[in-house]
Write an enzyme that holds these catalytic residues in place. Structure first.
Site, PDB file in Angstrom:
ATOM      1  N   ASN A   1     -77.280 -34.727  58.368  1.00 47.11           N
ATOM      2  CA  ASN A   1     -77.964 -35.165  57.151  1.00 47.11           C
ATOM      3  C   ASN A   1     -78.348 -36.639  57.175  1.00 47.11           C
ATOM      4  OD1 ASN A   1     -75.923 -32.927  56.516  1.00 47.11           O
ATOM      5  ND2 ASN A   1     -77.291 -32.824  54.751  1.00 47.11           N
TER       6      ASN A   1
ATOM      7  N   ILE B   1     -81.965 -39.711  54.532  1.00 44.84           N
ATOM      8  CA  ILE B   1     -80.836 -38.877  54.133  1.00 44.84           C
ATOM      9  C   ILE B   1     -81.359 -37.568  53.564  1.00 44.84           C
ATOM     10  CG2 ILE B   1     -78.828 -38.684  52.621  1.00 44.84           C
ATOM     11  CD1 ILE B   1     -78.720 -41.753  52.583  1.00 44.84           C
ATOM     12  N   CYS B   2     -80.861 -36.458  54.079  1.00 48.27           N
ATOM     13  CA  CYS B   2     -81.208 -35.144  53.535  1.00 48.27           C
ATOM     14  C   CYS B   2     -80.072 -34.696  52.618  1.00 48.27           C
ATOM     15  CB  CYS B   2     -81.421 -34.132  54.654  1.00 48.27           C
ATOM     16  SG  CYS B   2     -83.017 -34.267  55.458  1.00 48.27           S
ATOM     17  N   LEU B   3     -80.350 -34.703  51.323  1.00 51.32           N
ATOM     18  CA  LEU B   3     -79.332 -34.321  50.338  1.00 51.32           C
ATOM     19  C   LEU B   3     -80.057 -33.767  49.121  1.00 51.32           C
ATOM     20  CD1 LEU B   3     -76.240 -34.437  49.717  1.00 51.32           C
ATOM     21  CD2 LEU B   3     -76.689 -36.604  48.555  1.00 51.32           C
TER      22      LEU B   3
END
Length: 343
Positions: free
Chosen positions: A172, A179-181
């Site tokens: 992530n 940022i992958c969230l």
């Protein structure tokens, strides 16, 4: 716009004041900066200074505050570009009130493993440090995030940048800092997983990064890999990923030791003094066969431990271990016990 001089408090008084205060906008050219003002402007400055000294004397000089206001955001990722200082016309009273609420939530509720700094001259910027949790390949590491609150906040989520040092430690968290969230609306999600203007907060984002991203089996964070949980192939790959995540974490820590983010220099120093012996001991255990993030009190036998670490990981860790000993020693930390073991 003129500001009553009584409202311009010195920095030492800010450090002990309640964050739930009025925020006075100060025009700087056609841009806006912010200062907090005491709810009782008649308070004597000398009295405030004495109160601050008294409060400070009750704290250890080595204790790094979990929440504080600082000056100078010159190395912040969002200083330029989308993080340009908000124009006066962009700032709404609701935005100011929401940010004040966020400050109060952070000051009162941050866990011991998360640290936040807000900026005197840029109310729309924050910086956070998260300590990796025990039982994960990120244990004892420090992870830094720069945060920007856009004019549409909280209708839009904050922008968050991971200070990666050019290394990939997690599916992530990208080398670029992306940022992958789902909570940041940078990944798919539904319900409580996505940003909600009424309920979501900066604290929730930080706790999610610590618990959901920097978790014990980050391999399964990769899209679609959750289907492999519990399957032999998935668990084997997870072990290998943990080994690499640990190596990347401490390679990034070597970078942080050389170039700590502004205002967190003391935290890096304090953290190393407190955790260096633990991390070196963990490295020795991994070199002897314990799997990454293995807890000594988990009840596993030495034979079971030796099934954990791969040969390739041990070779890479051996090289990293020497660099860690050198870096810690360079900071005045006694690593003689580990140096003798290497000989």
């Amino acid at each position: 716009m003129e500001i009553d001089p009584r409202h311009l408090k010195r920095k030492e008084s800010w450090e002990t004041c309640d964050l739930c205060m009025e925020v006075q906008p100060l025009v700087d050219g056609d841009r806006l900066r912010f200062e907090r003002t005491n709810s009782n402007p008649e308070t004597n400055d000398d009295q405030e200074t004495e109160e601050h000294r008294s409060s400070s004397s009750r704290k250890s000089s080595k204790e790094f505050k979990r929440f504080d206001m600082v000056v100078d955001c010159s190395d912040h990722h969002f200083l330029d570009g989308e993080g340009n200082a908000l124009a006066l016309s962009q700032v709404k009273r609701g935005w100011l009130k929401k940010v004040q609420q966020e400050w109060s939530i952070l000051e009162k509720n941050l866990p011991e493993s998360i640290y936040v700094r807000i900026y005197e001259d840029r109310m729309d910027l924050l910086r956070a440090a998260i300590v990796g949790s025990n039982g994960t390949p990120y244990h004892d590491g420090l992870f830094f995030f720069d945060i920007f609150l856009p004019p549409e906040y909280p209708q839009e989520p904050p922008s968050v940048h991971y200070r990666s040092g050019g290394l990939r430690v997690n599916p992530n968290l990208y080398e670029s800092g992306k940022i992958c969230l789902s909570l940041l609306n940078t990944w798919t999600g539904s319900g409580s997983e996505v940003w909600n203007p009424e309920r979501s907060s900066i604290l929730q984002v930080l706790l999610s990064l610590q618990a959901l991203v920097l978790n014990e089996k980050p391999y399964f964070n990769e899209a679609g890999y959750d289907k492999l949980i519990g399957r032999a192939e998935g668990e084997k790959n997870s072990v290998s990923y943990n080994e690499n995540a640990f190596l990347m974490t401490w390679k990034s820590m070597l970078y942080l030791i050389r170039q700590p983010p502004k205002h967190f220099e003391a935290l890096v120093e304090e953290h190393l003094r407190e955790r260096s012996q633990n991390i070196l001991s963990s490295c020795k255990s991994y070199l002897e066969g314990a799997p990454v993030a293995y807890a000594p009190d988990s009840g596993k036998t030495q034979h079971e431990n030796q099934k954990g670490a791969s040969a390739g990981f041990k070779i890479m860790l051996g090289k990293l271990f020497s660099k860690l000993v050198e870096a810690f020693s360079g900071k005045g930390i006694d690593c003689s016990h580990f140096i003798e073991q290497e000989k």
